[in-house]
Every structure is written in C-alpha cells, then in structure tokens.
Design a protein around this motif. Structure first.
Motif, PDB file in Angstrom:
ATOM      1  N   PRO A 112       0.798  -1.187  -0.102  1.00 20.52           N
ATOM      2  CA  PRO A 112      -0.100  -0.011   0.137  1.00 20.52           C
ATOM      3  C   PRO A 112       0.806   1.063  -0.139  1.00 20.52           C
ATOM      4  O   PRO A 112       0.493   2.346  -0.572  1.00 20.52           O
ATOM      5  N   LEU A 113       1.967   1.122   0.502  1.00 23.12           N
ATOM      6  CA  LEU A 113       2.969   2.399   0.729  1.00 23.12           C
ATOM      7  C   LEU A 113       3.388   2.780  -0.683  1.00 23.12           C
ATOM      8  O   LEU A 113       3.406   3.757  -1.016  1.00 23.12           O
ATOM      9  N   MET A 114       3.818   1.575  -1.411  1.00 27.23           N
ATOM     10  CA  MET A 114       4.209   1.804  -2.920  1.00 27.23           C
ATOM     11  C   MET A 114       3.188   2.469  -3.716  1.00 27.23           C
ATOM     12  O   MET A 114       3.404   3.302  -4.548  1.00 27.23           O
ATOM     13  N   GLN A 115       1.852   1.880  -3.577  1.00 23.15           N
ATOM     14  CA  GLN A 115       0.849   2.119  -4.481  1.00 23.15           C
ATOM     15  C   GLN A 115       0.482   3.814  -4.104  1.00 23.15           C
ATOM     16  O   GLN A 115       0.338   4.496  -4.904  1.00 23.15           O
ATOM     17  N   ASP A 116       0.735   4.120  -2.806  1.00 28.32           N
ATOM     18  CA  ASP A 116       0.403   5.533  -2.417  1.00 28.32           C
ATOM     19  C   ASP A 116       1.672   6.205  -3.018  1.00 28.32           C
ATOM     20  O   ASP A 116       0.944   7.337  -3.472  1.00 28.32           O
ATOM     21  N   MET A 117       2.603   6.068  -2.997  1.00 31.98           N
ATOM     22  CA  MET A 117       3.646   6.754  -3.690  1.00 31.98           C
ATOM     23  C   MET A 117       3.540   6.961  -5.027  1.00 31.98           C
ATOM     24  O   MET A 117       3.764   7.880  -5.738  1.00 31.98           O
ATOM     25  N   ILE A 118       3.189   5.666  -5.869  1.00 35.11           N
ATOM     26  CA  ILE A 118       3.056   5.978  -7.321  1.00 35.11           C
ATOM     27  C   ILE A 118       1.904   6.749  -7.571  1.00 35.11           C
ATOM     28  O   ILE A 118       2.045   7.666  -8.687  1.00 35.11           O
ATOM     29  N   ARG A 120       0.870   9.504  -5.862  1.00 35.24           N
ATOM     30  CA  ARG A 120       1.323  10.563  -5.643  1.00 35.24           C
ATOM     31  C   ARG A 120       2.348  11.246  -6.618  1.00 35.24           C
ATOM     32  O   ARG A 120       2.100  12.361  -7.212  1.00 35.24           O
ATOM     33  N   LEU A 121       3.138  10.361  -7.328  1.00 40.80           N
ATOM     34  CA  LEU A 121       3.871  10.587  -8.330  1.00 40.80           C
ATOM     35  C   LEU A 121       3.226  10.901  -9.704  1.00 40.80           C
ATOM     36  O   LEU A 121       3.458  11.885 -10.578  1.00 40.80           O
ATOM     37  N   GLU A 122       1.994  10.247  -9.867  1.00 41.09           N
ATOM     38  CA  GLU A 122       1.180  10.640 -10.968  1.00 41.09           C
ATOM     39  C   GLU A 122       0.535  11.811 -10.939  1.00 41.09           C
ATOM     40  O   GLU A 122      -0.110  12.440 -11.962  1.00 41.09           O
TER      41      GLU A 122
END
Length: 123
Positions: A112-118, A120-122
C-alpha cells in the motif's frame, strides 16, 4: 704350704670351671637375643619398605587428585563460557525469528505504501 697351694689350685680350677659354665650358659641367651634382634631388624626393614611404597603411592594419588581438580575447574570455566555463547546465540535466533515473523507485516505494509507513492507521483 703345699697343701694350701693344692687347695688354692683346686679352688681356682673350680672357680674357673664355674665361670666357664656360666659363660656357656650366658652365651646361649646372648645368641638367642642376637638372633631375635636380627629378625627384628629384618622385619623393621621390610615394614619400612612397605611404608615407603605406601607413602609414594599416596603422593602419586595426591598429585593425580590435584590434576583432576584443576581439570574440573578448567572444564567449569569452559562450560560457563559456552553457556554465555549459547545464550547469545539463542538471543540472536529469537531476534531473527521476530524479524522473520514481522516480514509478512512489512510486506503487507510495503504494497500500500508503494501504491500511495505511485499515486502521488502520477498527480
């Protein structure tokens, strides 16, 4: 006077014979005493040899006892050192086990942390 000399000679001869027979009788007990003394000396020498052997054996056993006691002390110290190493290894194993148990939680939290980071980057 001749008669007195003859009587004196008889007395001297009688005394001499008495002394010789007494010396003969005295020699027998003296010989016996010397034989007994020789036997006692031999017996005492044999006893002393036994005592010497026992004393040497006792010294050897005492030295061996001291050696064994020193070895026991060394083994106790070695065992104490090994117990310390084992406790440290057990603590390390317990820590590693906790970390392995937490890997699943970390893995679950990473996605979930990686998904959240992705996400945010998008943006």
């Amino acid at each position: 006077m001749f008669m007195q000399t003859k009587q004196l000679t008889v007395i001297v001869v009688a005394v001499a014979m008495t002394l010789m027979s007494t010396a003969s009788f005295a020699a027998k007990p003296l010989d016996e005493a010397m034989k007994i003394e020789k036997q006692l000396v031999r017996s005492h020498a044999a006893s002393q040899k036994r005592i010497d052997r026992l004393a040497e054996s006792t010294r050897d056993m005492a030295a061996e006892y001291q050696q064994v006691m020193m070895e026991i002390d060394n083994l106790k110290a070695y065992n104490a050192q090994l117990e310390s190493v084992i406790r440290h290894q057990q603590n390390t194993m317990a820590r590693l086990q906790r970390e392995m148990d937490n890997i699943d939680k970390t893995e679950a939290a990473v996605s979930p942390l990686m998904q959240d980071m992705i996400d945010r980057l998008e943006q």
